[in-house]
Write an enzyme that holds these catalytic residues in place. Structure first.
Site, PDB file in Angstrom:
ATOM      1  N   ALA A  87      17.920   5.216  24.803  1.00 21.94           N
ATOM      2  CA  ALA A  87      18.838   6.370  25.157  1.00 21.94           C
ATOM      3  C   ALA A  87      20.052   5.734  25.518  1.00 21.94           C
ATOM      4  O   ALA A  87      20.420   4.586  25.348  1.00 21.94           O
ATOM      5  CB  ALA A  87      18.175   6.940  26.309  1.00 21.94           C
ATOM      6  N   GLY A 128      14.614  -0.165  22.084  1.00 20.98           N
ATOM      7  CA  GLY A 128      15.659   0.849  22.589  1.00 20.98           C
ATOM      8  C   GLY A 128      15.524   0.609  24.262  1.00 20.98           C
ATOM      9  O   GLY A 128      16.597   1.301  24.842  1.00 20.98           O
ATOM     10  N   GLU A 137      18.141  -1.407  25.042  1.00 22.07           N
ATOM     11  CA  GLU A 137      19.396  -0.695  24.940  1.00 22.07           C
ATOM     12  C   GLU A 137      19.961   0.310  25.868  1.00 22.07           C
ATOM     13  O   GLU A 137      20.918   0.637  26.288  1.00 22.07           O
ATOM     14  CB  GLU A 137      19.517  -0.186  23.489  1.00 22.07           C
ATOM     15  CG  GLU A 137      19.380  -1.180  22.426  1.00 22.07           C
ATOM     16  CD  GLU A 137      19.438  -0.715  20.968  1.00 22.07           C
ATOM     17  OE1 GLU A 137      20.196  -0.658  20.070  1.00 22.07           O
ATOM     18  OE2 GLU A 137      18.203  -0.036  20.571  1.00 22.07           O
ATOM     19  N   GLU A 193      14.252  -5.949  16.734  1.00 18.50           N
ATOM     20  CA  GLU A 193      14.404  -5.022  15.351  1.00 18.50           C
ATOM     21  C   GLU A 193      14.393  -5.708  13.874  1.00 18.50           C
ATOM     22  O   GLU A 193      13.901  -5.403  13.192  1.00 18.50           O
ATOM     23  CB  GLU A 193      15.652  -4.366  15.574  1.00 18.50           C
ATOM     24  CG  GLU A 193      15.448  -3.005  16.507  1.00 18.50           C
ATOM     25  CD  GLU A 193      15.777  -3.282  18.080  1.00 18.50           C
ATOM     26  OE1 GLU A 193      15.868  -2.385  18.714  1.00 18.50           O
ATOM     27  OE2 GLU A 193      15.876  -4.545  18.395  1.00 18.50           O
TER      28      GLU A 193
END
Length: 269
Positions: free
Chosen positions: A99, A119, A122, A142
């Site tokens: 998000a 994520g 992030e 990733e």
């Protein structure tokens, strides 16, 4: 569902009472919103918690959650009484997966207990401050899936820890613990497991006591200045932010409180 309705052990005719039981059963079975906003009670009513609540998928953010998250951001931005946002997880051992909270003009604090990978990290990178429990694990894995971090990781991580260290973390997909995160500047604090929320709340209370307009302009000056092409351009951003505060009621209140040796009472005007 028939068993839920037959609260007395038998299936009675559909009456108003049973319609009520049916509605209640639906409420019980319906999952909670994956993103929720909670305003703390006095004396912390200027602090809100943005809670991530998708335990079945370890708080992964899907399109519905992203829609709700954008709505929450807009709601917080429209509320002048909110001064700090704590981003927390209701899922034990998991922070989040993906998000972006950079749109908020007020300080955001990521409360990290457990895993903040991909994520999830992030999301934490998009916050202004990061508080980790000592059980936290952070990383961007990733490249192990033949992709790259796609929610800001390749841009925000090097701006926080430096280009070389960011490349090492992303190229190798290596995970780091909370102590390492603090040493490299990725996290602000490492506290005993289970105490990250309390430390974040302590910081939020300290921030909430300051002039809200000053805090907003400080965040804007830092964030936009870091994007400037050179130092003169960055200093110009700072100058513009400073100018906007010169004729505010809060600035006059701050000067008066200092002269009178009392605690300032800021109005956000």
């Amino acid at each position: 569902m028939r068993r839920l309705l037959a609260a007395s052990g038998r299936c009675a005719p559909a009456t108003r009472t049973h319609h009520g039981l049916f509605a209640r059963a639906i409420q019980i079975l319906a999952p909670p919103d994956p993103v929720s906003l909670h305003k703390l009670s006095a004396p912390d009513c200027e602090i809100v918690e943005l809670r991530l609540e998708r335990p079945e998928v370890k708080n992964a953010i899907n399109w519905e959650a992203m829609r709700l998250l954008r709505g929450v951001v807009e709601k917080v931005e429209a509320d002048d009484t909110v001064k700090v946002v704590l981003v927390t997880s209701s899922v034990p051992g998991v922070f989040c997966a993906g998000a972006d909270l950079k749109a908020l003009s007020i300080p955001t604090i990521a409360v990290i207990e457990g895993a903040a990978l991909g994520g999830g990290l992030e999301l934490a990178l998009s916050c202004d401050l990061r508080i980790c429990g000592e059980n936290a694990t952070l990383g961007l894995p990733e490249t192990g899936l033949a992709i790259i971090p796609g929610a800001g990781g390749t841009q925000r991580l090097p701006r926080i820890v430096g280009r070389s260290r960011a490349k090492e973390m992303i190229f190798t997909g290596r995970r780091c613990n909370a102590t390492e995160a603090v040493m490299m500047g990725l996290a602000n604090y490492c506290v005993p497991a289970g105490e990250a929320h309390e430390k974040a709340l302590e910081l939020a209370r300290e921030i909430a006591q300051k002039g809200p307009l000053g805090i907003r302009m400080a965040k804007k000056a830092i964030d936009q200045g870091m994007q400037a092409a050179d130092m003169p351009s960055a200093l110009a951003v700072e100058g513009e932010c400073y100018e906007q505060l010169l004729h505010t009621e809060d600035r006059l209140e701050g000067l008066a409180a200092f002269a009178e040796r009392r605690k300032p009472v800021y109005s956000g005007k």
